[in-house]
Write an enzyme that holds these catalytic residues in place. Structure first.
Site, PDB file in Angstrom:
ATOM      1  N   HIS A  18       0.821  -1.212   0.000  1.00  0.00           N
ATOM      2  CA  HIS A  18       0.000   0.000   0.000  1.00  0.00           C
ATOM      3  C   HIS A  18       0.860   1.269   0.000  1.00  0.00           C
ATOM      4  O   HIS A  18       0.464   2.287  -0.564  1.00  0.00           O
ATOM      5  CB  HIS A  18      -0.982  -0.036   1.181  1.00  0.00           C
ATOM      6  CG  HIS A  18      -1.977  -1.155   1.033  1.00  0.00           C
ATOM      7  ND1 HIS A  18      -2.603  -1.762   2.093  1.00  0.00           N
ATOM      8  CD2 HIS A  18      -2.444  -1.791  -0.090  1.00  0.00           C
ATOM      9  CE1 HIS A  18      -3.416  -2.710   1.638  1.00  0.00           C
ATOM     10  NE2 HIS A  18      -3.325  -2.744   0.324  1.00  0.00           N
ATOM     11  N   HIS A  41      -7.117  -8.304  -8.181  1.00  0.00           N
ATOM     12  CA  HIS A  41      -7.520  -9.107  -7.015  1.00  0.00           C
ATOM     13  C   HIS A  41      -7.724  -8.120  -5.866  1.00  0.00           C
ATOM     14  O   HIS A  41      -6.794  -7.858  -5.092  1.00  0.00           O
ATOM     15  CB  HIS A  41      -6.439 -10.127  -6.665  1.00  0.00           C
ATOM     16  CG  HIS A  41      -6.216 -11.176  -7.703  1.00  0.00           C
ATOM     17  ND1 HIS A  41      -5.678 -10.893  -8.943  1.00  0.00           N
ATOM     18  CD2 HIS A  41      -6.463 -12.513  -7.698  1.00  0.00           C
ATOM     19  CE1 HIS A  41      -5.606 -12.017  -9.646  1.00  0.00           C
ATOM     20  NE2 HIS A  41      -6.076 -13.014  -8.920  1.00  0.00           N
ATOM     21  N   SER A 101      -6.459  -1.949  -1.150  1.00  0.00           N
ATOM     22  CA  SER A 101      -5.954  -1.306  -2.370  1.00  0.00           C
ATOM     23  C   SER A 101      -7.045  -0.595  -3.177  1.00  0.00           C
ATOM     24  O   SER A 101      -6.811   0.524  -3.662  1.00  0.00           O
ATOM     25  CB  SER A 101      -5.183  -2.304  -3.237  1.00  0.00           C
ATOM     26  OG  SER A 101      -5.964  -3.447  -3.530  1.00  0.00           O
ATOM     27  N   ASP A 119     -12.980  -8.941  -8.096  1.00  0.00           N
ATOM     28  CA  ASP A 119     -12.859 -10.024  -7.117  1.00  0.00           C
ATOM     29  C   ASP A 119     -13.767 -11.167  -7.551  1.00  0.00           C
ATOM     30  O   ASP A 119     -14.871 -10.947  -8.040  1.00  0.00           O
ATOM     31  CB  ASP A 119     -13.185  -9.578  -5.690  1.00  0.00           C
ATOM     32  CG  ASP A 119     -12.438 -10.456  -4.675  1.00  0.00           C
ATOM     33  OD1 ASP A 119     -11.415  -9.997  -4.128  1.00  0.00           O
ATOM     34  OD2 ASP A 119     -12.868 -11.614  -4.451  1.00  0.00           O
ATOM     35  N   GLY A 145      -9.711 -11.966 -12.118  1.00  0.00           N
ATOM     36  CA  GLY A 145      -8.779 -10.860 -12.333  1.00  0.00           C
ATOM     37  C   GLY A 145      -7.711 -11.177 -13.357  1.00  0.00           C
ATOM     38  O   GLY A 145      -7.235 -10.289 -14.076  1.00  0.00           O
ATOM     39  N   ASP A 165      -2.539  -8.950  -7.181  1.00  0.00           N
ATOM     40  CA  ASP A 165      -2.273  -9.296  -5.773  1.00  0.00           C
ATOM     41  C   ASP A 165      -3.099 -10.524  -5.381  1.00  0.00           C
ATOM     42  O   ASP A 165      -4.044 -10.420  -4.592  1.00  0.00           O
ATOM     43  CB  ASP A 165      -2.657  -8.067  -4.908  1.00  0.00           C
ATOM     44  CG  ASP A 165      -2.458  -8.317  -3.429  1.00  0.00           C
ATOM     45  OD1 ASP A 165      -1.642  -9.180  -3.064  1.00  0.00           O
ATOM     46  OD2 ASP A 165      -3.138  -7.631  -2.634  1.00  0.00           O
TER      47      ASP A 165
HETATM   48  C1  LIG Z   1      -4.697 -10.641  -1.206  1.00  0.00           C
HETATM   49  S1  LIG Z   1      -6.403 -10.337  -1.396  1.00  0.00           S
HETATM   50  C2  LIG Z   1      -6.450  -8.738  -2.104  1.00  0.00           C
HETATM   51  C3  LIG Z   1      -6.028  -7.607  -1.213  1.00  0.00           C
HETATM   52  C4  LIG Z   1      -6.091  -6.257  -1.880  1.00  0.00           C
HETATM   53  N1  LIG Z   1      -5.377  -6.252  -3.148  1.00  0.00           N
HETATM   54  C5  LIG Z   1      -5.522  -5.177  -0.995  1.00  0.00           C
HETATM   55  O1  LIG Z   1      -4.327  -4.857  -1.119  1.00  0.00           O
HETATM   56  O2  LIG Z   1      -6.264  -4.613  -0.195  1.00  0.00           O
HETATM   57  C6  LIG Z   1      -6.787 -11.370  -2.756  1.00  0.00           C
HETATM   58  C7  LIG Z   1      -8.240 -11.324  -3.233  1.00  0.00           C
HETATM   59  O3  LIG Z   1      -8.294 -11.989  -4.486  1.00  0.00           O
HETATM   60  C8  LIG Z   1      -9.560 -12.608  -4.615  1.00  0.00           C
HETATM   61  N2  LIG Z   1      -9.418 -13.607  -5.689  1.00  0.00           N
HETATM   62  C9  LIG Z   1      -8.955 -14.864  -5.644  1.00  0.00           C
HETATM   63  N3  LIG Z   1      -8.843 -15.389  -6.877  1.00  0.00           N
HETATM   64  C10 LIG Z   1      -9.228 -14.420  -7.739  1.00  0.00           C
HETATM   65  C11 LIG Z   1      -9.307 -14.322  -9.148  1.00  0.00           C
HETATM   66  N4  LIG Z   1      -8.942 -15.339  -9.946  1.00  0.00           N
HETATM   67  N5  LIG Z   1      -9.725 -13.162  -9.676  1.00  0.00           N
HETATM   68  C12 LIG Z   1     -10.089 -12.112  -8.898  1.00  0.00           C
HETATM   69  N6  LIG Z   1     -10.025 -12.143  -7.556  1.00  0.00           N
HETATM   70  C13 LIG Z   1      -9.607 -13.274  -6.984  1.00  0.00           C
HETATM   71  C14 LIG Z   1      -9.853 -13.132  -3.235  1.00  0.00           C
HETATM   72  O4  LIG Z   1     -11.256 -13.277  -3.056  1.00  0.00           O
HETATM   73  C15 LIG Z   1      -9.249 -12.034  -2.343  1.00  0.00           C
HETATM   74  O5  LIG Z   1     -10.246 -11.122  -1.957  1.00  0.00           O
END
Ligand SMILES: C[S@@+](CC[C@H](N)C(=O)[O-])C[C@H]1O[C@@H](n2cnc3c(N)ncnc32)[C@H](O)[C@@H]1O
EC number: 2.1.1.266
Length: 281
Positions: A18, A41, A101, A119, A145, A165
């Protein structure tokens, strides 16, 4: 998929990601030209650290909660990030709110800029939609994503950032991220890309970096460890790969990393550095 970012919000990995996200947004908003951000993500986007999930892991307590009391002595580069967290919590008796993010990006959009935050999980997606409601230039996208990278790049703005991410619950997340980035860079050669990855085994991280494309603007990688990485148990180290990083940012990061290590270290393996994997042409 069980991943819930609420367990990890405000940990050392979020701090690194961040902080850098805000530095990239600062560079993007420095010019009048519109930009586009793809957050592949995104998660729910806003976290209540007083919830049981976060308290139970103690990650925010060992992360952002340890950093804030030292904010006055922080390097210039980290101040905007620490100020955002302090401002969000100004009316609270103790640290409680932590931004994800998509929220951080949404609060930096001007009327000409756009964010698409993806997501795949319906629960996280519903929270994300709520988080982004006050921001007309930000859209939540329920879907994969990785697939969004080829379908949404290049953006018509021809300027922007892609943040990838993933939760790394699947073994192939390194490969999927490298594949998506290759396509992303082929379609949008001048775009900024920031890729977060866990480091449990440094050899795996090196193989991942080897698989990434080398855009003309260079590829740099941050390695940030609060202790020796271990294959089992809690995360102790992570990386952030930056493709086409803005001029001067790598030096700025290098100067600030020692302060982060000093305040977040959990053991003798704490260390951080940023290296050019391929320099700008
Ligand atoms: C590490 S967290 C994201 C944190 C966020 N980027 C932040 O910094 O605040 C990963 C997220 O990816 C989502 N996720 C998992 N596989 C995914 C995919 N193939 N496409 C999109 N989102 C996905 C999960 O539900 C989760 O909410």
């Amino acid at each position: 998929m069980n991943y819930r970012h609420a367990y990890h919000a405000g940990n050392f990995a979020d701090i690194l990601k961040h902080w850098i996200l805000l530095r990239l947004l600062d560079r993007l908003t420095a010019k009048a030209k519109p930009f586009f951000v793809l957050d592949s993500h995104a998660g729910g986007g806003f976290y209540d650290l007083a919830r049981e999930a976060t308290i139970r892991t103690g990650e925010a307590a060992r992360g952002i909660a340890r950093l804030l009391p030292h904010a006055a002595g922080a390097p210039e580069s980290l101040r905007p990030y620490l100020e955002v967290i302090a401002t969000l919590n100004a009316d609270e008796p103790a640290l409680r709110w932590y931004p994800g993010s998509p929220y951080l990006t949404a609060t930096h959009l001007r009327e000409c800029d756009r964010l698409i935050a993806c997501d795949l999980q319906s629960g996280e997606g519903a929270v994300l939609r709520e988080t982004l409601k006050p921001f007309p230039r930000a859209k939540a996208h329920m879907g994969d994503g990785y697939a969004a990278v080829p379908s949404m790049l290049p953006p018509p703005e021809r300027r922007g950032l892609t943040l990838i991410d993933p939760p790394f619950e699947r073994r192939d997340d390194y490969d999927r991220m490298a594949r998506a980035t290759k396509i992303g860079v082929t379609q949008f050669a001048t775009g900024l890309f920031a890729l977060w990855y866990p480091i449990k085994d440094r050899a795996r991280a090196v193989r991942f970096l080897d698989a990434l494309p080398r855009p003309a603007g260079g590829l740099a990688a941050i390695d940030f460890a609060i202790d020796h990485p271990t294959a089992e148990g809690g995360l102790k180290a992570c990386g952030l790969a930056l493709l086409n990083p803005p001029f001067g940012l790598v030096d700025e990061i290098a100067e600030s990393l020692p302060w982060l290590v000093e305040h977040l270290r959990e053991g003798e393996g704490a260390t951080a550095h940023i290296d050019w994997i391929s320099r700008p042409e």
